[in-house]
Design a protein around this motif. Structure first.
Motif, mmCIF file in Angstrom:
data_model
loop_
_atom_site.group_PDB
_atom_site.id
_atom_site.type_symbol
_atom_site.label_atom_id
_atom_site.label_comp_id
_atom_site.label_asym_id
_atom_site.label_seq_id
_atom_site.Cartn_x
_atom_site.Cartn_y
_atom_site.Cartn_z
ATOM 1 N N MET A 1 21.185 -1.205 7.665
ATOM 2 C CA MET A 1 21.160 -2.154 8.754
ATOM 3 C C MET A 1 19.736 -2.227 9.312
ATOM 4 S SD MET A 1 23.296 -2.089 12.299
ATOM 5 C CE MET A 1 24.566 -3.275 12.045
ATOM 6 N N ALA A 2 19.228 -3.431 9.482
ATOM 7 C CA ALA A 2 17.882 -3.633 9.996
ATOM 8 C C ALA A 2 17.836 -3.396 11.501
ATOM 9 C CB ALA A 2 17.428 -5.056 9.695
ATOM 10 N N LYS A 3 16.751 -2.820 11.942
ATOM 11 C CA LYS A 3 16.572 -2.589 13.370
ATOM 12 C C LYS A 3 16.000 -3.836 14.010
ATOM 13 C CE LYS A 3 16.067 2.330 13.058
ATOM 14 N NZ LYS A 3 15.332 3.502 13.478
ATOM 15 N N GLN A 4 16.391 -4.053 15.238
ATOM 16 C CA GLN A 4 15.903 -5.200 15.992
ATOM 17 C C GLN A 4 15.217 -4.709 17.257
ATOM 18 O OE1 GLN A 4 19.373 -7.531 16.851
ATOM 19 N NE2 GLN A 4 19.264 -8.618 14.922
ATOM 20 N N VAL A 5 14.303 -5.513 17.744
ATOM 21 C CA VAL A 5 13.650 -5.220 19.012
ATOM 22 C C VAL A 5 14.309 -6.087 20.070
ATOM 23 C CG1 VAL A 5 11.495 -5.316 20.299
ATOM 24 C CG2 VAL A 5 11.480 -4.628 17.902
ATOM 25 N N ARG A 6 14.792 -5.453 21.116
ATOM 26 C CA ARG A 6 15.424 -6.174 22.230
ATOM 27 C C ARG A 6 14.518 -6.101 23.444
ATOM 28 N NH1 ARG A 6 21.109 -7.974 21.804
ATOM 29 N NH2 ARG A 6 21.342 -7.653 19.598
ATOM 30 N N LEU A 7 14.484 -7.181 24.162
ATOM 31 C CA LEU A 7 13.725 -7.237 25.391
ATOM 32 C C LEU A 7 14.615 -6.787 26.541
ATOM 33 C CD1 LEU A 7 10.882 -8.736 26.291
ATOM 34 C CD2 LEU A 7 12.595 -9.900 27.637
ATOM 35 N N THR A 8 14.111 -5.898 27.366
ATOM 36 C CA THR A 8 14.899 -5.382 28.480
ATOM 37 C C THR A 8 14.134 -5.602 29.786
ATOM 38 O OG1 THR A 8 13.984 -3.187 28.068
ATOM 39 C CG2 THR A 8 16.112 -3.671 27.075
ATOM 40 N N LEU A 9 13.902 -6.866 30.131
ATOM 41 C CA LEU A 9 13.135 -7.198 31.335
ATOM 42 C C LEU A 9 13.825 -6.680 32.587
ATOM 43 C CD1 LEU A 9 10.677 -8.585 32.566
ATOM 44 C CD2 LEU A 9 11.988 -10.704 32.633
ATOM 45 N N ALA A 10 15.129 -6.835 32.677
ATOM 46 C CA ALA A 10 15.854 -6.373 33.871
ATOM 47 C C ALA A 10 15.689 -4.865 34.055
ATOM 48 C CB ALA A 10 17.324 -6.747 33.769
ATOM 49 N N LYS A 11 15.746 -4.118 32.952
ATOM 50 C CA LYS A 11 15.572 -2.661 33.011
ATOM 51 C C LYS A 11 14.167 -2.315 33.479
ATOM 52 C CE LYS A 11 15.106 1.239 29.908
ATOM 53 N NZ LYS A 11 15.022 1.596 28.514
ATOM 54 N N ALA A 40 5.358 -18.567 33.482
ATOM 55 C CA ALA A 40 6.562 -18.819 34.276
ATOM 56 C C ALA A 40 7.771 -19.181 33.427
ATOM 57 C CB ALA A 40 6.298 -19.916 35.302
ATOM 58 N N THR A 41 7.610 -20.102 32.504
ATOM 59 C CA THR A 41 8.742 -20.539 31.688
ATOM 60 C C THR A 41 9.271 -19.399 30.836
ATOM 61 O OG1 THR A 41 7.845 -22.777 31.618
ATOM 62 C CG2 THR A 41 9.482 -22.211 29.953
ATOM 63 N N THR A 42 8.381 -18.680 30.191
ATOM 64 C CA THR A 42 8.804 -17.579 29.315
ATOM 65 C C THR A 42 9.481 -16.477 30.114
ATOM 66 O OG1 THR A 42 6.989 -18.066 27.803
ATOM 67 C CG2 THR A 42 8.038 -15.908 27.599
ATOM 68 N N ILE A 43 8.910 -16.082 31.240
ATOM 69 C CA ILE A 43 9.499 -15.009 32.041
ATOM 70 C C ILE A 43 10.864 -15.419 32.569
ATOM 71 C CG2 ILE A 43 9.263 -13.661 34.169
ATOM 72 C CD1 ILE A 43 6.250 -13.518 33.571
ATOM 73 N N THR A 44 11.008 -16.661 33.006
ATOM 74 C CA THR A 44 12.309 -17.147 33.476
ATOM 75 C C THR A 44 13.331 -17.094 32.350
ATOM 76 O OG1 THR A 44 11.238 -18.580 35.094
ATOM 77 C CG2 THR A 44 13.515 -19.097 34.515
ATOM 78 N N ARG A 45 12.937 -17.525 31.165
ATOM 79 C CA ARG A 45 13.858 -17.489 30.020
ATOM 80 C C ARG A 45 14.185 -16.047 29.631
ATOM 81 N NH1 ARG A 45 11.566 -21.121 25.468
ATOM 82 N NH2 ARG A 45 13.492 -20.442 24.455
ATOM 83 N N LEU A 46 13.226 -15.151 29.734
ATOM 84 C CA LEU A 46 13.469 -13.741 29.428
ATOM 85 C C LEU A 46 14.455 -13.139 30.429
ATOM 86 C CD1 LEU A 46 9.844 -12.552 28.628
ATOM 87 C CD2 LEU A 46 11.695 -12.985 26.991
ATOM 88 N N ALA A 47 14.327 -13.525 31.685
ATOM 89 C CA ALA A 47 15.230 -13.019 32.715
ATOM 90 C C ALA A 47 16.667 -13.460 32.457
ATOM 91 C CB ALA A 47 14.774 -13.482 34.089
ATOM 92 N N ASP A 50 17.366 -14.946 27.134
ATOM 93 C CA ASP A 50 17.218 -15.943 26.083
ATOM 94 C C ASP A 50 16.523 -15.282 24.888
ATOM 95 O OD1 ASP A 50 16.253 -17.972 24.391
ATOM 96 O OD2 ASP A 50 16.027 -19.384 26.043
ATOM 97 N N GLN A 51 17.259 -15.067 23.802
ATOM 98 C CA GLN A 51 16.700 -14.361 22.647
ATOM 99 C C GLN A 51 15.610 -15.153 21.941
ATOM 100 O OE1 GLN A 51 17.063 -11.099 21.852
ATOM 101 N NE2 GLN A 51 18.070 -11.160 23.833
ATOM 102 N N LYS A 52 15.633 -16.471 22.046
ATOM 103 C CA LYS A 52 14.548 -17.276 21.474
ATOM 104 C C LYS A 52 13.238 -16.947 22.184
ATOM 105 C CE LYS A 52 15.727 -21.662 19.400
ATOM 106 N NZ LYS A 52 15.848 -23.095 19.616
ATOM 107 N N ALA A 53 13.318 -16.844 23.504
ATOM 108 C CA ALA A 53 12.126 -16.508 24.285
ATOM 109 C C ALA A 53 11.674 -15.095 23.966
ATOM 110 C CB ALA A 53 12.411 -16.653 25.775
ATOM 111 N N ALA A 54 12.624 -14.199 23.793
ATOM 112 C CA ALA A 54 12.279 -12.819 23.477
ATOM 113 C C ALA A 54 11.561 -12.719 22.143
ATOM 114 C CB ALA A 54 13.537 -11.951 23.476
ATOM 115 N N SER A 55 12.016 -13.478 21.167
ATOM 116 C CA SER A 55 11.382 -13.412 19.854
ATOM 117 C C SER A 55 10.014 -14.088 19.846
ATOM 118 C CB SER A 55 12.285 -14.038 18.790
ATOM 119 O OG SER A 55 12.459 -15.411 19.027
#
Length: 80
Positions: A1-11, A40-47, A50-55
């Protein structure tokens, strides 16, 4: 199984605010993060997890976010 990187902005924000509370500083709000880090747009989407923004998150913006929050990149990104 491939590992993925997840964004954890809230954390990362929660950890930063916990550290701020311990030192008597005011918590950082999303608006303040956007003003200080830019993107602003990217951070809002990350919050919104939004996995597209994270990638599409640039290392430059990730660096700015962790600098503003006073945390490490490992608090913002998690390998799962």
């Amino acid at each position: 199984m491939a590992k993925q990187v997840r964004l954890t902005l809230a954390k990362a924000i929660a950890k930063a605010n916990l550290c701020r509370a311990e030192t008597g500083e005011k918590p950082i709000m999303m608006n303040s993060l956007v003003v200080q880090a830019g993107g602003a747009t990217t951070i809002t989407r990350l919050a919104r997890n939004d996995q597209k923004a994270a990638s599409a998150l640039s290392l430059h913006l990730a660096s700015k976010i962790v600098t503003v929050l006073g945390c490490g990149i490992e608090d913002l990104l998690a390998v799962v």
